[in-house]
Design a protein around this motif. Structure first.
Motif, PDB file in Angstrom:
ATOM      1  N   ALA A  55     -30.984 -32.886 -12.961  1.00 36.22           N
ATOM      2  CA  ALA A  55     -29.936 -31.912 -13.269  1.00 36.22           C
ATOM      3  C   ALA A  55     -28.942 -31.783 -12.121  1.00 36.22           C
ATOM      4  N   SER A  56     -29.435 -31.780 -10.886  1.00 42.87           N
ATOM      5  CA  SER A  56     -28.529 -31.623  -9.742  1.00 42.87           C
ATOM      6  C   SER A  56     -27.552 -32.786  -9.623  1.00 42.87           C
ATOM      7  N   ASP A  57     -27.983 -33.990 -10.003  1.00 43.14           N
ATOM      8  CA  ASP A  57     -27.089 -35.149  -9.945  1.00 43.14           C
ATOM      9  C   ASP A  57     -25.944 -34.991 -10.939  1.00 43.14           C
ATOM     10  N   LEU A  58     -26.272 -34.558 -12.157  1.00 40.21           N
ATOM     11  CA  LEU A  58     -25.227 -34.331 -13.159  1.00 40.21           C
ATOM     12  C   LEU A  58     -24.267 -33.247 -12.686  1.00 40.21           C
ATOM     13  N   ALA A  59     -24.847 -32.157 -12.193  1.00 40.18           N
ATOM     14  CA  ALA A  59     -24.030 -31.017 -11.770  1.00 40.18           C
ATOM     15  C   ALA A  59     -23.119 -31.375 -10.604  1.00 40.18           C
ATOM     16  N   ALA A  60     -23.613 -32.185  -9.684  1.00 41.83           N
ATOM     17  CA  ALA A  60     -22.813 -32.547  -8.509  1.00 41.83           C
ATOM     18  C   ALA A  60     -21.538 -33.262  -8.920  1.00 41.83           C
ATOM     19  N   HIS A  61     -21.624 -34.157  -9.917  1.00 42.24           N
ATOM     20  CA  HIS A  61     -20.426 -34.835 -10.414  1.00 42.24           C
ATOM     21  C   HIS A  61     -19.419 -33.821 -10.938  1.00 42.24           C
ATOM     22  N   ALA A  62     -19.897 -32.869 -11.734  1.00 44.29           N
ATOM     23  CA  ALA A  62     -18.996 -31.880 -12.329  1.00 44.29           C
ATOM     24  C   ALA A  62     -18.380 -30.978 -11.265  1.00 44.29           C
ATOM     25  N   VAL A  63     -19.171 -30.586 -10.281  1.00 42.05           N
ATOM     26  CA  VAL A  63     -18.670 -29.715  -9.210  1.00 42.05           C
ATOM     27  C   VAL A  63     -17.594 -30.429  -8.405  1.00 42.05           C
ATOM     28  N   ARG A  64     -17.844 -31.682  -8.032  1.00 41.26           N
ATOM     29  CA  ARG A  64     -16.830 -32.422  -7.279  1.00 41.26           C
ATOM     30  C   ARG A  64     -15.528 -32.499  -8.070  1.00 41.26           C
ATOM     31  N   SER A  65     -15.621 -32.784  -9.358  1.00 37.00           N
ATOM     32  CA  SER A  65     -14.428 -32.889 -10.192  1.00 37.00           C
ATOM     33  C   SER A  65     -13.681 -31.568 -10.288  1.00 37.00           C
ATOM     34  N   ALA A  66     -14.430 -30.468 -10.428  1.00 36.01           N
ATOM     35  CA  ALA A  66     -13.791 -29.157 -10.542  1.00 36.01           C
ATOM     36  C   ALA A  66     -13.066 -28.774  -9.255  1.00 36.01           C
ATOM     37  N   VAL A  67     -13.711 -29.017  -8.127  1.00 36.44           N
ATOM     38  CA  VAL A  67     -13.088 -28.694  -6.830  1.00 36.44           C
ATOM     39  C   VAL A  67     -11.848 -29.544  -6.620  1.00 36.44           C
ATOM     40  N   ARG A  68     -11.933 -30.820  -6.995  1.00 38.59           N
ATOM     41  CA  ARG A  68     -10.772 -31.700  -6.879  1.00 38.59           C
ATOM     42  C   ARG A  68      -9.650 -31.211  -7.789  1.00 38.59           C
ATOM     43  N   ALA A  69      -9.992 -30.807  -9.020  1.00 37.67           N
ATOM     44  CA  ALA A  69      -8.977 -30.322  -9.960  1.00 37.67           C
ATOM     45  C   ALA A  69      -8.292 -29.062  -9.459  1.00 37.67           C
ATOM     46  N   ALA A  70      -9.031 -28.248  -8.699  1.00 40.08           N
ATOM     47  CA  ALA A  70      -8.458 -27.012  -8.145  1.00 40.08           C
ATOM     48  C   ALA A  70      -7.622 -27.270  -6.899  1.00 40.08           C
ATOM     49  N   GLY A  71      -7.605 -28.516  -6.413  1.00 39.93           N
ATOM     50  CA  GLY A  71      -6.841 -28.840  -5.220  1.00 39.93           C
ATOM     51  C   GLY A  71      -7.472 -28.317  -3.948  1.00 39.93           C
ATOM     52  N   LEU A  72      -8.801 -28.170  -3.955  1.00 35.62           N
ATOM     53  CA  LEU A  72      -9.524 -27.617  -2.811  1.00 35.62           C
ATOM     54  C   LEU A  72     -10.446 -28.664  -2.206  1.00 35.62           C
ATOM     55  N   ASP A  73     -10.993 -28.331  -1.052  1.00 36.26           N
ATOM     56  CA  ASP A  73     -12.034 -29.118  -0.409  1.00 36.26           C
ATOM     57  C   ASP A  73     -13.362 -28.389  -0.549  1.00 36.26           C
ATOM     58  N   MET A  74     -14.452 -29.119  -0.419  1.00 35.41           N
ATOM     59  CA  MET A  74     -15.771 -28.490  -0.503  1.00 35.41           C
ATOM     60  C   MET A  74     -15.945 -27.412   0.564  1.00 35.41           C
ATOM     61  N   ALA A  75     -15.293 -27.575   1.693  1.00 38.03           N
ATOM     62  CA  ALA A  75     -15.404 -26.581   2.760  1.00 38.03           C
ATOM     63  C   ALA A  75     -14.797 -25.241   2.360  1.00 38.03           C
ATOM     64  N   ASP A  76     -13.968 -25.238   1.309  1.00 41.24           N
ATOM     65  CA  ASP A  76     -13.343 -23.989   0.849  1.00 41.24           C
ATOM     66  C   ASP A  76     -14.273 -23.153  -0.018  1.00 41.24           C
ATOM     67  N   ILE A  77     -15.356 -23.753  -0.510  1.00 36.81           N
ATOM     68  CA  ILE A  77     -16.241 -23.076  -1.462  1.00 36.81           C
ATOM     69  C   ILE A  77     -17.245 -22.210  -0.710  1.00 36.81           C
ATOM     70  N   GLY A  78     -17.208 -20.897  -1.003  1.00 37.81           N
ATOM     71  CA  GLY A  78     -18.107 -19.973  -0.314  1.00 37.81           C
ATOM     72  C   GLY A  78     -19.305 -19.554  -1.144  1.00 37.81           C
ATOM     73  N   LEU A  79     -19.296 -19.900  -2.438  1.00 40.37           N
ATOM     74  CA  LEU A  79     -20.382 -19.500  -3.321  1.00 40.37           C
ATOM     75  C   LEU A  79     -20.562 -20.584  -4.376  1.00 40.37           C
ATOM     76  N   LEU A  80     -21.803 -21.008  -4.579  1.00 43.33           N
ATOM     77  CA  LEU A  80     -22.128 -22.031  -5.570  1.00 43.33           C
ATOM     78  C   LEU A  80     -23.283 -21.518  -6.422  1.00 43.33           C
ATOM     79  N   ILE A  81     -23.002 -21.278  -7.707  1.00 42.40           N
ATOM     80  CA  ILE A  81     -24.016 -20.733  -8.605  1.00 42.40           C
ATOM     81  C   ILE A  81     -24.268 -21.735  -9.723  1.00 42.40           C
ATOM     82  N   CYS A  82     -25.540 -22.040  -9.945  1.00 40.79           N
ATOM     83  CA  CYS A  82     -25.925 -22.976 -10.987  1.00 40.79           C
ATOM     84  C   CYS A  82     -26.674 -22.246 -12.085  1.00 40.79           C
ATOM     85  N   GLY A  83     -26.220 -22.416 -13.327  1.00 38.79           N
ATOM     86  CA  GLY A  83     -26.938 -21.924 -14.488  1.00 38.79           C
ATOM     87  C   GLY A  83     -27.658 -23.089 -15.147  1.00 38.79           C
ATOM     88  N   THR A  84     -28.976 -23.034 -15.232  1.00 42.18           N
ATOM     89  CA  THR A  84     -29.743 -24.106 -15.854  1.00 42.18           C
ATOM     90  C   THR A  84     -31.104 -23.600 -16.287  1.00 42.18           C
TER      91      THR A  84
END
Length: 365
Positions: A55-84
């Protein structure tokens, strides 16, 4: 410090494994015909995680894409919540695995467990966290992910025909008025917890030779009870959300709901008077991907409609537990992004969608 600006969606990303399981393949194991699956569920195909893909492998792809779509870097993310409801392991939190895979080293990582309602519950937590900003956090990611294929009995036609694997994520942060989330309402009824569950593997019934022999590590579902629950709760979620906001159905541009069964979803939508072009239905192409269903449907709406700034979106989710929730989201738009060339993806607007096979602007896979 408390932000006065509302909190909305800045970018979205989805990921579907490359392996596709057709109705013909599922029907052979479940003792039904492909036509039976199509007529009863509307699902045409579903994606299945590769061996060794968690599950984490699938989620990591989606998270990277979402952060990229928002025009941000991973260092900008202060909270990461996973629903599973299909975590990598019972502990630690799958969000911690995702944090390491994505390099979101500055994020507080945690899971929420609300089954198919999980992403909406995660979005509520992230929304409130960002509004208070007690930790100085400005951006959060809420990701829903499931690897249901690991917990399916191929011979159980009630579950094997519906459930599948996938992930979808949203970056939340401050947006301009009148955009953002409003009118969250969440609920649960634990008396119905045994209607759909994985019976063994937890502290009540740890794994043993007996639980393995009893096939108790597969998903069990009382399909008729779940159908009755959805038929009752989905209309209430819609009407209650509209009443709280003082809106009519005509004031809503898009209804994005969990995708348990496309046939059932369309039928209830028609009974409620939701026009076909306003009800997002994607379960026919991906099946029921649990906590990822609602954000995946939202991401598809962003690209295919497309959603415009100011559009009102009514979100409705429901799942095992039983759990449910709704919210109104006024779309604020999201910037286009040049995808990471190393990932083999091309630029897409607002919702960055990937699968293990390809990415395209016009299709989900």
């Amino acid at each position: 410090m408390t932000y006065t600006r509302p909190i909305g969606v800045l970018g979205m990303g989805t990921y579907l494994p490359s392996t596709v399981r057709t109705n013909a393949e599922v029907a052979a194991g479940a003792g039904v015909t492909p036509e039976w699956i199509s007529e009863r569920t509307g699902v045409r195909e579903r994606h299945v995680a590769a061996p060794g893909e968690a599950a984490s492998d699938l989620a990591a792809h989606a998270v990277r894409s979402a952060v990229r779509a928002a025009g941000l870097d991973m260092a900008d993310i202060g909270l990461l919540i996973c629903g599973t409801s299909t975590p990598d392991e019972l502990g630690p939190a799958t969000a911690c695995r995702i944090q390491t895979l994505t390099g979101a080293d500055r994020a507080v990582a945690l899971d929420v467990s609300a089954a198919c309602s999980g992403w909406l519950f995660a979005a509520k937590v992230a929304h409130d966290w960002l509004r208070t900003a007690e930790e100085g956090t400005r951006y959060a990611v809420a990701v829903g992910v499931e690897a249901y294929s690991r917990f399916l009995d191929p011979a159980d036609r009630g579950t094997a025909v519906l459930f599948a694997d996938g992930a979808a994520a949203a970056v939340l942060g401050p947006v301009a008025e009148p955009g953002g989330f409003a009118q969250f309402s969440l609920g649960s009824d634990g008396a119905l917890a045994d209607r759909v569950l994985i019976p063994a593997g937890g502290s009540r019934r740890p794994a043993s030779a007996a639980t393995l022999a009893g096939r108790d590590h597969f998903i069990r579902m009382d399909g008729r009870a779940i159908g009755r629950f959805i038929t009752d709760v989905f209309p209430r979620l819609i009407t209650d959300a509209l009443d709280r906001a003082g809106l009519d159905l005509a004031d809503v541009d898009c209804v994005v709901a969990h995708q348990p069964n496309p046939v059932l979803l369309r039928r209830i939508g028609a009974d409620l008077g939701i026009p076909d072009d306003r009800l997002v239905v994607v379960g026919d192409e991906v099946g029921n991907i649990g906590a990822a269903s609602t954000p995946y449907a939202l991401a598809r709406a962003v690209d295919t409609r497309p959603l415009k700034p100011g559009d009102r979106i009514l979100l409705a989710a429901f799942g095992a537990g039983m759990t449910w929730g709704s919210a109104l989201l006024t779309w604020s738009g999201a910037p286009a992004v040049a995808a990471d060339p190393a990932a083999g993806l091309r630029s897409v607007p607002s919702a960055d969608r990937t699968t293990g096979r390809s990415t395209s602007q016009g299709a989900a896979r």
